[in-house]
Scaffold this active site. Structure first.
Site, PDB file in Angstrom:
ATOM      1  N   SER A 139       0.861  -1.197   0.000  1.00  0.00           N
ATOM      2  CA  SER A 139       0.000   0.000   0.000  1.00  0.00           C
ATOM      3  C   SER A 139       0.889   1.236   0.000  1.00  0.00           C
ATOM      4  O   SER A 139       2.042   1.170   0.461  1.00  0.00           O
ATOM      5  CB  SER A 139      -0.849  -0.002   1.285  1.00  0.00           C
ATOM      6  OG  SER A 139      -1.469   1.252   1.472  1.00  0.00           O
ATOM      7  N   TYR A 152      -2.200  -0.767  10.531  1.00  0.00           N
ATOM      8  CA  TYR A 152      -2.337  -1.131   9.113  1.00  0.00           C
ATOM      9  C   TYR A 152      -1.031  -0.819   8.371  1.00  0.00           C
ATOM     10  O   TYR A 152      -0.488  -1.657   7.648  1.00  0.00           O
ATOM     11  CB  TYR A 152      -3.504  -0.367   8.495  1.00  0.00           C
ATOM     12  CG  TYR A 152      -3.696  -0.606   7.013  1.00  0.00           C
ATOM     13  CD1 TYR A 152      -4.292  -1.773   6.550  1.00  0.00           C
ATOM     14  CD2 TYR A 152      -3.279   0.340   6.065  1.00  0.00           C
ATOM     15  CE1 TYR A 152      -4.464  -1.999   5.189  1.00  0.00           C
ATOM     16  CE2 TYR A 152      -3.455   0.127   4.707  1.00  0.00           C
ATOM     17  CZ  TYR A 152      -4.046  -1.052   4.272  1.00  0.00           C
ATOM     18  OH  TYR A 152      -4.217  -1.276   2.920  1.00  0.00           O
TER      19      TYR A 152
HETATM   20  N1  LIG Z   1      -8.582  -0.292  -1.683  1.00  0.00           N
HETATM   21  C1  LIG Z   1      -7.567   0.475  -1.347  1.00  0.00           C
HETATM   22  O1  LIG Z   1      -7.701   1.723  -1.309  1.00  0.00           O
HETATM   23  C2  LIG Z   1      -6.233  -0.120  -1.036  1.00  0.00           C
HETATM   24  C3  LIG Z   1      -5.137   0.764  -0.874  1.00  0.00           C
HETATM   25  C4  LIG Z   1      -3.897   0.238  -0.583  1.00  0.00           C
HETATM   26  C5  LIG Z   1      -3.731  -1.134  -0.461  1.00  0.00           C
HETATM   27  N2  LIG Z   1      -4.799  -1.964  -0.599  1.00  0.00           N
HETATM   28  C6  LIG Z   1      -4.572  -3.410  -0.410  1.00  0.00           C
HETATM   29  O2  LIG Z   1      -5.120  -4.130  -1.492  1.00  0.00           O
HETATM   30  C7  LIG Z   1      -5.466  -5.445  -1.059  1.00  0.00           C
HETATM   31  C8  LIG Z   1      -6.872  -5.764  -1.527  1.00  0.00           C
HETATM   32  O3  LIG Z   1      -7.781  -4.880  -0.887  1.00  0.00           O
HETATM   33  P1  LIG Z   1      -9.147  -4.399  -1.559  1.00  0.00           P
HETATM   34  O4  LIG Z   1      -9.133  -2.925  -1.551  1.00  0.00           O
HETATM   35  O5  LIG Z   1      -9.395  -5.133  -2.808  1.00  0.00           O
HETATM   36  O6  LIG Z   1     -10.162  -4.841  -0.404  1.00  0.00           O
HETATM   37  P2  LIG Z   1     -11.519  -5.701  -0.445  1.00  0.00           P
HETATM   38  O7  LIG Z   1     -12.368  -5.279  -1.573  1.00  0.00           O
HETATM   39  O8  LIG Z   1     -12.054  -5.652   0.934  1.00  0.00           O
HETATM   40  O9  LIG Z   1     -10.968  -7.183  -0.766  1.00  0.00           O
HETATM   41  C9  LIG Z   1     -10.184  -7.857   0.153  1.00  0.00           C
HETATM   42  C10 LIG Z   1     -10.015  -9.289  -0.292  1.00  0.00           C
HETATM   43  O10 LIG Z   1      -9.211  -9.986   0.678  1.00  0.00           O
HETATM   44  C11 LIG Z   1      -9.894 -11.152   1.087  1.00  0.00           C
HETATM   45  N3  LIG Z   1      -9.575 -11.507   2.453  1.00  0.00           N
HETATM   46  C12 LIG Z   1      -9.733 -10.765   3.579  1.00  0.00           C
HETATM   47  N4  LIG Z   1      -9.377 -11.479   4.658  1.00  0.00           N
HETATM   48  C13 LIG Z   1      -8.981 -12.694   4.200  1.00  0.00           C
HETATM   49  C14 LIG Z   1      -8.511 -13.874   4.824  1.00  0.00           C
HETATM   50  N5  LIG Z   1      -8.372 -13.961   6.160  1.00  0.00           N
HETATM   51  N6  LIG Z   1      -8.204 -14.935   4.045  1.00  0.00           N
HETATM   52  C15 LIG Z   1      -8.361 -14.877   2.702  1.00  0.00           C
HETATM   53  N7  LIG Z   1      -8.806 -13.803   2.054  1.00  0.00           N
HETATM   54  C16 LIG Z   1      -9.118 -12.728   2.802  1.00  0.00           C
HETATM   55  C17 LIG Z   1     -11.380 -10.819   0.907  1.00  0.00           C
HETATM   56  O11 LIG Z   1     -12.152 -11.990   0.723  1.00  0.00           O
HETATM   57  P3  LIG Z   1     -13.002 -12.736   1.849  1.00  0.00           P
HETATM   58  O12 LIG Z   1     -13.626 -11.682   2.725  1.00  0.00           O
HETATM   59  O13 LIG Z   1     -13.964 -13.511   1.029  1.00  0.00           O
HETATM   60  O14 LIG Z   1     -12.043 -13.610   2.575  1.00  0.00           O
HETATM   61  C18 LIG Z   1     -11.338 -10.022  -0.381  1.00  0.00           C
HETATM   62  O15 LIG Z   1     -11.323 -10.898  -1.483  1.00  0.00           O
HETATM   63  C19 LIG Z   1      -5.307  -5.446   0.466  1.00  0.00           C
HETATM   64  O16 LIG Z   1      -4.076  -6.061   0.806  1.00  0.00           O
HETATM   65  C20 LIG Z   1      -5.272  -3.963   0.817  1.00  0.00           C
HETATM   66  O17 LIG Z   1      -4.545  -3.717   1.984  1.00  0.00           O
HETATM   67  C21 LIG Z   1      -6.042  -1.501  -0.888  1.00  0.00           C
END
Ligand SMILES: NC(=O)c1ccc[n+]([C@@H]2O[C@H](COP(=O)([O-])OP(=O)(O)OC[C@H]3O[C@@H](n4cnc5c(N)ncnc54)[C@H](OP(=O)(O)O)[C@@H]3O)[C@@H](O)[C@H]2O)c1
Length: 263
Positions: A139, A152
């Protein structure tokens, strides 16, 4: 590495958001895709949408045995593995004093240990065949952490250090590593805490969608780029390693005083 119908890829956190978009982009190239997350129904629906080469792998990345079993199953069913995307993650923002230790433990388990378990379960296979690529989704907060995101940011910085070292360590092995630094992407990551987000947080605007990020990730893998920052200005946060004061000043201007309150 070229991403095409010969590629077999495993994506964690594939049920929604960034992971789902990366899985869709990979399937659009004809790749076989292993879809790992906890939500079985969402994964099965996505696998049905992506076609017969997509495999739903319900598992918790914070549980080492579940990750190992899912990886083994994918390699057996797909016949191999070339690309690993360690993306699954959760976020809990808030003042540290008000946060439950359980939230900090959960982020450590999913974001950091989940990455370790995913890479450890797959790396031997990639190195044995001298062919592979690992993507670690960190991130912008891993480059410069923000108030109310201490826990985080720490997990995201851990991923960054891990991936940076590994990229060098694997030099000459046929296996490489790309780190991804998303900014604020429009996903469900903060849906559970929308009402209590810090003032500096602006939310993903329409331009910062997960599909564009996924396209940038595939491009970076094919070019063996060290990192992807998306939206591109997120790379500015890397300045923090050289001049934290300047970074604070830029952030105050872009995000207001709550992004860097201490002078
Ligand atoms: N969106 C942003 O602004 C942003 C910014 C910087 C970094 N990121 C990073 O990008 C990555 C993806 O985030 P996103 O924004 O796509 O969030 P999201 O829409 O909430 O998706 C998160 C994904 O992770 C899975 N997950 C969560 N806990 C899990 C577990 N214990 N085991 C297996 N899978 C799990 C969820 O699936 P289930 O709930 O079905 O398990 C979901 O598929 C993360 O690492 C986040 O920190 C996001």
């Amino acid at each position: 590495m070229r991403i095409d119908a010969t590629t077999r890829a495993l994506v964690t956190g594939a049920s929604r958001g960034i992971g789902r978009s990366i899985a869709q982009a990979l399937a659009a190239r004809g790749a076989a895709v292993g879809l790992l997350a906890r939500s079985r129904d969402e994964l099965e629906a996505l696998a049905a949408e992506l076609g017969p080469r997509a495999i739903a792998l319900p598992a918790d990345v914070g549980d080492r045995a579940q990750v190992e079993a899912a990886v083994e199953r994918f390699i057996a069913e797909a016949g191999g593995l070339e690309l690993v995307v360690a993306n699954a993650g959760i976020a809990h923002y808030g003042p540290l004093l008000a946060q439950d230790v359980e939230q900090l433990e959960a982020m450590t388990r999913v974001n950091w240990l989940g990455t370790v378990y995913t890479v450890k379960a797959t790396l031997g296979h990639l190195v044995d065949r001298a062919d592979g690529h690992i993507v670690v989704v960190s991130s912008g907060a891993g480059l410069r952490a923000f108030p109310w995101a201490a826990g985080y940011g720490a997990t995201k910085a851990a991923q960054r250090g891990f991936a940076e070292a590994l990229r060098h360590e694997l030099s000459g092995s046929g296996v490489s590593v790309t780190t991804v630094y998303p900014g604020e992407i429009a996903t469900a990551l903060h849906d559970h805490e929308k009402a209590t987000m810090p003032d500096w947080y602006k939310g993903g605007d329409a331009a910062a969608d997960a599909g564009r990020l996924a396209a940038a990730v595939l491009r970076a893998v094919e070019r063996d780029e060290r990192s992807v920052a998306y939206p591109p200005f997120v790379r500015l946060l890397g300045l923090n390693g050289i001049s934290p004061r300047l970074t604070d000043a830029i952030l105050r201007r872009l995000r207001g005083g709550t992004a860097a309150p201490r002078r």
